[in-house]
Scaffold this active site. Structure first.
Site, short mmCIF file in Angstrom:
data_model
loop_
_atom_site.label_atom_id
_atom_site.label_comp_id
_atom_site.label_asym_id
_atom_site.label_seq_id
_atom_site.Cartn_x
_atom_site.Cartn_y
_atom_site.Cartn_z
N LYS A 152 28.66 44.31 40.31
CA LYS A 152 27.65 43.60 39.51
C LYS A 152 26.32 43.52 40.23
O LYS A 152 25.31 43.92 39.69
CB LYS A 152 28.15 42.22 39.12
CG LYS A 152 29.01 42.29 37.86
CD LYS A 152 30.31 41.61 37.96
CE LYS A 152 31.17 41.92 36.74
NZ LYS A 152 32.46 41.29 36.83
N ASP A 209 34.20 32.35 43.63
CA ASP A 209 34.08 33.69 43.06
C ASP A 209 32.60 33.87 42.72
O ASP A 209 32.10 33.23 41.80
CB ASP A 209 34.95 33.79 41.81
CG ASP A 209 34.81 35.13 41.08
OD1 ASP A 209 34.01 35.98 41.53
OD2 ASP A 209 35.50 35.32 40.05
N TRP A 214 36.97 33.92 33.77
CA TRP A 214 37.38 34.37 35.10
C TRP A 214 38.04 33.24 35.88
O TRP A 214 39.04 33.44 36.56
CB TRP A 214 36.19 34.96 35.87
CG TRP A 214 35.68 36.21 35.23
CD1 TRP A 214 34.44 36.43 34.72
CD2 TRP A 214 36.41 37.44 35.01
NE1 TRP A 214 34.35 37.70 34.20
CE2 TRP A 214 35.53 38.33 34.36
CE3 TRP A 214 37.71 37.85 35.29
CZ2 TRP A 214 35.93 39.63 34.00
CZ3 TRP A 214 38.10 39.14 34.93
CH2 TRP A 214 37.22 40.00 34.30
C1 LIG Z 1 33.68 40.87 36.72
C2 LIG Z 1 34.20 39.64 37.26
C3 LIG Z 1 35.51 39.54 37.77
C4 LIG Z 1 36.49 40.68 37.72
O1 LIG Z 1 36.18 41.64 38.64
P1 LIG Z 1 37.13 42.92 38.87
O2 LIG Z 1 36.43 43.60 39.99
O3 LIG Z 1 37.14 43.69 37.60
O4 LIG Z 1 38.47 42.44 39.25
C5 LIG Z 1 35.90 38.33 38.32
N1 LIG Z 1 35.07 37.28 38.38
C6 LIG Z 1 33.82 37.33 37.89
C7 LIG Z 1 32.94 36.14 37.97
C8 LIG Z 1 33.34 38.51 37.32
O5 LIG Z 1 32.09 38.56 36.83
#
Ligand SMILES: *Cc1c(COP(=O)(O)O)cnc(C)c1O
Length: 354
Positions: free
Chosen positions: A190, A166, A99
């Protein structure tokens, strides 16, 4: 079913119950939550309560704004540099996983990227402890929890520049000094609700400093002015996020989430480390408390293990398609009893095949 999916992922049973009731009749008003206008008091109250719960759980003051935006965390990979980084400027990025690498790729479209640290040499199985952050960097970006590789930062990187993170896969999993950050983003699917909405928390003072013209829908300032109602927001996803945040608060807030996070992870890793046919992938000290990655001794054993999981109603145990192996995600809504059931299965499997 035991749901070890990495995202969209397990939600509290009562959140699912409340969400399904609201699909038929929202707050007893005789309309479905899917039918109400986004500018009605009904929805504005949902949005405002959600945003204030985010701030309350994060202990943030008035200098921060909470936004609920479209496009997933992936859109933030682009929207962050678009709003914060000019073409002739530099941002520092930690390269610690899939990511983070995607975020770096997007940032390069808008300005210079300085790699502050990288764990590429070992397939991102650890978190580097030394960083180099240029003093002139506009911000330092990192991924607090590497969902795919199963590593997590258990410390806050030292930097004299604004921090951007993030937090998609570990937001609200434990108490955290959120106010040290200038911008935080997390896809809700998540640990904070359903897919379709991204929580973005911004310290307002960092905005308005780039020279470029930003398209209306991508300029954070427009979303702040419009109170997350610049266009039609994902009403249902925001409602599910509200239910999830209410649940977190009612259960005891982030203090209680942290206790449960450690209980689940301790149980899982202690079991894993006692086995001989399954073994962890990430460096022990950097292991993720949310997403545990591991391997079976042989490809045949991996197949057999996945088959046994399936037969016992355990889903989401396969590793991310880009790295293979095995992975279990243990988010806030995962009961300790589910981890216990998996650990029992792992022990039995180990006795049978070791
Ligand atoms: C799942 C995830 C993403 C991507 O998220 P989307 O909502 O599919 O764009 C980005 N960063 C992390 C750390 C993730 O776990």
């Amino acid at each position: 079913m035991y749901n070890f999916n990495s995202g969209p992922a397990v939600l509290p049973a009562e959140v699912l119950q409340q969400a399904s009731e609201a699909v038929l009749n929202f707050n007893n008003i005789g309309l479905s939550v899917l039918e109400i206008g986004h500018r009605t008091d009904w929805f504005v109250n949902v949005l405002e309560e959600s945003k204030s719960l985010v701030k309350e759980l994060m202990h943030l003051d008035e200098s921060y704004e909470v936004l609920y935006l479209h496009g997933g965390a992936t859109t933030q990979f682009m929207q962050v540099p678009l709003n914060l980084l000019d073409e002739d400027e530099t941002a520092a990025y930690c390269d610690n996983g899939i990511w983070g690498s995607k975020a770096i790729k997007e940032a390069k479209l808008f300005g210079n990227v300085h790699i502050a640290c990288s764990s590429k040499d070992q397939n991102h199985t650890y978190i580097p402890k030394e960083l180099s952050v240029p003093q002139h960097a506009k911000y330092l970006h990192y991924t607090t929890n590497n969902t795919v590789e199963g590593t997590q930062w258990h410390f806050i990187p030292e930097a004299n520049v604004p921090l951007v993170a993030d937090m998609s896969s570990d937001i609200f999993s434990c108490e955290f000094p959120f106010s040290k950050f200038s911008l935080i983003y997390a896809g809700a699917q998540k640990n904070a609700g359903a897919a379709g909405v991204t929580i973005v928390v911004i310290k307002k003072g960092i905005l308005g400093k780039v020279k470029r013209t930003i398209p209306t829908i991508l300029d954070y300032r427009n979303h702040i002015d419009a109170k997350s109602l610049l266009n039609t927001p994902p009403v249902f996803a925001i409602f599910v996020s509200l239910l999830t945040l209410r649940w977190i608060k009612k259960e005891g807030g982030l203090k209680e989430m942290e206790k449960r996070t450690h209980q689940r992870a301790d149980l899982f890793y202690e079991t894993l480390d006692s086995l001989s046919v399954l073994e962890g992938k990430a460096d022990r000290q950097d292991r993720s408390l949310m997403n545990a990655t591991f391997l079976a001794k042989t490809p045949e054993l991996e197949k057999l293990f996945l088959e046994e999981c399936k037969q016992n109603g355990m889903v989401g145990v396969k590793g991310h398609r880009s790295v293979g192996g095995l992975r279990v995600s243990m988010y806030n809504a995962m009961p300790l009893s589910s981890v216990q059931a998996l650990c029992d299965l792992m022990k039995t499997f180990d006795e049978k095949y070791s």
